[in-house]
Design a protein around this motif. Structure first.
Motif, PDB file in Angstrom:
ATOM      1  N   CYS A   1       0.863  -1.277   0.017  1.00 22.48           N
ATOM      2  CA  CYS A   1       0.262  -0.079   0.118  1.00 22.48           C
ATOM      3  C   CYS A   1       0.814   1.185   0.035  1.00 22.48           C
ATOM      4  N   LEU A   2       2.024   1.218   0.914  1.00 22.44           N
ATOM      5  CA  LEU A   2       2.717   2.552   0.861  1.00 22.44           C
ATOM      6  C   LEU A   2       3.670   2.624  -0.440  1.00 22.44           C
ATOM      7  N   HIS A   3       3.545   1.706  -1.141  1.00 19.82           N
ATOM      8  CA  HIS A   3       4.357   1.936  -2.687  1.00 19.82           C
ATOM      9  C   HIS A   3       3.265   1.952  -3.711  1.00 19.82           C
ATOM     10  N   THR A   4       2.122   2.102  -3.311  1.00 20.87           N
ATOM     11  CA  THR A   4       1.212   1.924  -4.481  1.00 20.87           C
ATOM     12  C   THR A   4       0.190   3.416  -4.425  1.00 20.87           C
ATOM     13  N   ASP A   5      -0.942   2.951  -3.817  1.00 16.84           N
ATOM     14  CA  ASP A   5      -1.934   4.150  -3.507  1.00 16.84           C
ATOM     15  C   ASP A   5      -1.656   5.111  -2.734  1.00 16.84           C
ATOM     16  N   MET A   6      -0.995   4.712  -1.709  1.00 13.72           N
ATOM     17  CA  MET A   6      -0.814   5.600  -0.420  1.00 13.72           C
ATOM     18  C   MET A   6       0.545   6.052  -0.562  1.00 13.72           C
ATOM     19  N   ALA A   7       1.456   6.008  -1.492  1.00 12.92           N
ATOM     20  CA  ALA A   7       2.769   6.595  -1.989  1.00 12.92           C
ATOM     21  C   ALA A   7       2.279   8.072  -2.089  1.00 12.92           C
ATOM     22  N   ASP A   8       1.171   8.376  -2.890  1.00 13.66           N
ATOM     23  CA  ASP A   8       0.840   9.634  -3.314  1.00 13.66           C
ATOM     24  C   ASP A   8      -0.712   9.652  -3.229  1.00 13.66           C
ATOM     25  N   ILE A   9      -1.195   9.952  -2.048  1.00 13.31           N
ATOM     26  CA  ILE A   9      -2.610  10.034  -1.810  1.00 13.31           C
ATOM     27  C   ILE A   9      -3.411  10.984  -2.682  1.00 13.31           C
ATOM     28  N   THR A  10      -2.987  11.940  -2.682  1.00 14.36           N
ATOM     29  CA  THR A  10      -3.603  13.271  -3.463  1.00 14.36           C
ATOM     30  C   THR A  10      -3.826  12.784  -4.986  1.00 14.36           C
ATOM     31  N   LYS A  11      -2.900  12.049  -5.646  1.00 11.10           N
ATOM     32  CA  LYS A  11      -2.918  11.812  -6.906  1.00 11.10           C
ATOM     33  C   LYS A  11      -3.742  10.310  -7.078  1.00 11.10           C
ATOM     34  N   SER A  12      -3.568   9.551  -5.912  1.00  9.43           N
ATOM     35  CA  SER A  12      -4.436   8.247  -6.122  1.00  9.43           C
ATOM     36  C   SER A  12      -6.029   8.508  -5.763  1.00  9.43           C
ATOM     37  N   TYR A  13      -6.297   9.392  -4.875  1.00  8.40           N
ATOM     38  CA  TYR A  13      -7.577   9.525  -4.289  1.00  8.40           C
ATOM     39  C   TYR A  13      -8.330  10.917  -4.867  1.00  8.40           C
ATOM     40  N   LEU A  14      -7.606  12.103  -4.758  1.00 10.65           N
ATOM     41  CA  LEU A  14      -8.129  13.342  -4.795  1.00 10.65           C
ATOM     42  C   LEU A  14      -8.137  13.922  -6.071  1.00 10.65           C
ATOM     43  N   SER A  15      -7.346  13.360  -6.988  1.00  8.65           N
ATOM     44  CA  SER A  15      -7.254  13.542  -8.377  1.00  8.65           C
ATOM     45  C   SER A  15      -7.862  12.755  -9.467  1.00  8.65           C
ATOM     46  N   VAL A  16      -8.945  11.813  -8.713  1.00  7.49           N
ATOM     47  CA  VAL A  16      -9.649  10.825  -9.646  1.00  7.49           C
ATOM     48  C   VAL A  16     -11.152  11.113  -9.315  1.00  7.49           C
ATOM     49  N   ARG A  17     -11.904  11.445 -10.457  1.00  9.39           N
ATOM     50  CA  ARG A  17     -13.355  11.682 -10.450  1.00  9.39           C
ATOM     51  C   ARG A  17     -14.206  10.694  -9.803  1.00  9.39           C
ATOM     52  N   GLY A  18     -15.148  11.142  -8.770  1.00  7.43           N
ATOM     53  CA  GLY A  18     -15.786  10.131  -7.983  1.00  7.43           C
ATOM     54  C   GLY A  18     -15.312   9.561  -6.893  1.00  7.43           C
ATOM     55  N   SER A  19     -13.935  10.182  -6.365  1.00 12.95           N
ATOM     56  CA  SER A  19     -13.344   9.387  -5.397  1.00 12.95           C
ATOM     57  C   SER A  19     -12.828  10.487  -3.952  1.00 12.95           C
ATOM     58  N   GLY A  20     -12.284   9.999  -3.108  1.00 13.66           N
ATOM     59  CA  GLY A  20     -12.085  10.923  -2.047  1.00 13.66           C
ATOM     60  C   GLY A  20     -11.222  10.115  -0.987  1.00 13.66           C
ATOM     61  N   PHE A  21     -10.418  10.786  -0.193  1.00 15.10           N
ATOM     62  CA  PHE A  21      -9.817  10.423   1.013  1.00 15.10           C
ATOM     63  C   PHE A  21      -9.865  11.741   2.126  1.00 15.10           C
ATOM     64  N   TRP A  22     -10.480  11.080   3.219  1.00 16.44           N
ATOM     65  CA  TRP A  22     -11.141  11.812   4.269  1.00 16.44           C
ATOM     66  C   TRP A  22     -10.304  11.527   5.699  1.00 16.44           C
ATOM     67  N   VAL A  23      -9.947  12.415   6.533  1.00 13.52           N
ATOM     68  CA  VAL A  23      -9.414  12.147   7.822  1.00 13.52           C
ATOM     69  C   VAL A  23     -10.160  12.897   8.865  1.00 13.52           C
ATOM     70  N   ALA A  24     -10.273  12.076  10.050  1.00 17.13           N
ATOM     71  CA  ALA A  24     -10.902  12.823  11.219  1.00 17.13           C
ATOM     72  C   ALA A  24      -9.709  13.391  12.052  1.00 17.13           C
ATOM     73  N   GLU A  25     -10.128  14.731  12.261  1.00 16.87           N
ATOM     74  CA  GLU A  25      -9.238  15.399  13.198  1.00 16.87           C
ATOM     75  C   GLU A  25      -9.668  15.726  14.608  1.00 16.87           C
ATOM     76  N   SER A  26      -8.861  15.546  15.392  1.00 11.41           N
ATOM     77  CA  SER A  26      -9.061  15.911  17.004  1.00 11.41           C
ATOM     78  C   SER A  26      -8.116  16.627  17.527  1.00 11.41           C
ATOM     79  N   VAL A  27      -8.501  17.745  17.992  1.00 15.42           N
ATOM     80  CA  VAL A  27      -7.344  18.610  18.797  1.00 15.42           C
ATOM     81  C   VAL A  27      -6.207  18.591  17.884  1.00 15.42           C
ATOM     82  N   GLY A  28      -6.259  19.078  16.791  1.00 16.48           N
ATOM     83  CA  GLY A  28      -5.173  19.307  15.691  1.00 16.48           C
ATOM     84  C   GLY A  28      -4.332  18.009  15.015  1.00 16.48           C
ATOM     85  N   GLN A  29      -4.931  16.792  15.544  1.00 20.28           N
ATOM     86  CA  GLN A  29      -4.223  15.559  15.099  1.00 20.28           C
ATOM     87  C   GLN A  29      -5.153  14.735  14.385  1.00 20.28           C
ATOM     88  N   VAL A  30      -4.549  14.150  13.228  1.00 25.79           N
ATOM     89  CA  VAL A  30      -5.389  13.134  12.611  1.00 25.79           C
ATOM     90  C   VAL A  30      -5.480  11.999  13.329  1.00 25.79           C
TER      91      VAL A  30
END
Length: 227
Positions: A89-118
């Motif tokens: 995973c770290l050498h495929t989709d998670m090597a570049d999260i923006t490219k893998s998930y946020l640059s693809v139509r109909g896809s996304g990557f979300w984080v939950a943040e608490s007190v400034g930390q993911v």
């Protein structure tokens, strides 16, 4: 209970996201090891080999050494699939999260943040080769840090994906998770996901009797919403 909010991934989150994902996967290694120890073929190995050694050599010291190395080998078998998965995973989709998930139509990557930390993550991509007439979104990378579990973060992240799928006109949300990921399996059932089948990713998973479980969440159509 600490409050949290969910937002889209940003590049500054990368190190924390990778840390949560890696630690979350490696937490399953002791569970996999315990599962391996309960298999009949493993018990036969742990009893049969030392018994054969003591009958042939009469050395109990050799038996103890043998058991130690057998347990070491079993730990290796239990841990290898998880470590390989993280590395892949770290050498495929998670090597570049923006490219893998946020640059693809109909896809996304979300984080939950608490007190400034993911403290949690989830991702989604259009499913490959969906059934004819279906538009499916596949859920990936659901993980919550161990210190923040039991606060409803995982459910909130899954609901984020479900709402995104509705907004994007998908007909189903699908996902695959491991049999030994007990918390995830329980979560998906509780949220209305339906099991569609099981499979083995490779021969090692088959040998250790660790299957993958496939789930689907059919989304109501616009007409059903109106009713």
């Amino acid at each position: 209970m600490a409050s949290f909010h969910i937002r889209l991934f940003q590049e500054r989150d990368y190190k924390q996201v990778v840390d949560i994902f890696s630690r979350g996967m490696e937490e399953h290694i002791p569970v996999a090891f315990h599962h391996l120890l309960t298999l009949p073929r493993t018990l036969l190995l742990l009893v049969g080999v030392p018994l054969a050694i003591v009958l042939v050599s009469g050395s109990w010291l050799l038996v103890v050494v043998c058991i130690f190395f057998l347990l070491l080998f079993l730990w290796f078998l239990a841990s290898k699939p998880w470590k390989n998965y993280v590395s892949t995973c770290l050498h495929t989709d998670m090597a570049d999260i923006t490219k893998s998930y946020l640059s693809v139509r109909g896809s996304g990557f979300w984080v939950a943040e608490s007190v400034g930390q993911v403290v949690g993550t989830v991702a989604a991509l259009p499913a490959k080769n969906p059934p004819l007439g279906r538009k499916q979104l596949e859920l990936f990378r659901l993980s919550v840090s161990s210190q923040h579990r039991g606060q409803g973060i995982a459910k909130a992240l899954v609901r984020t994906v479900l709402q995104f799928a509705r907004d994007q006109g998908y007909t189903d949300v699908v996902l695959t998770t491991g049999l030994l990921q007990h918390g995830a399996v329980t979560l998906y059932y509780s949220m209305g996901f339906q099991k569609t089948g099981e499979s083995f990713l490779n021969i090692l998973m088959w040998l250790t009797d660790v299957s993958l479980i496939h789930f689907i969440y059919p989304l109501p159509s616009a007409q059903e919403h109106e009713l």
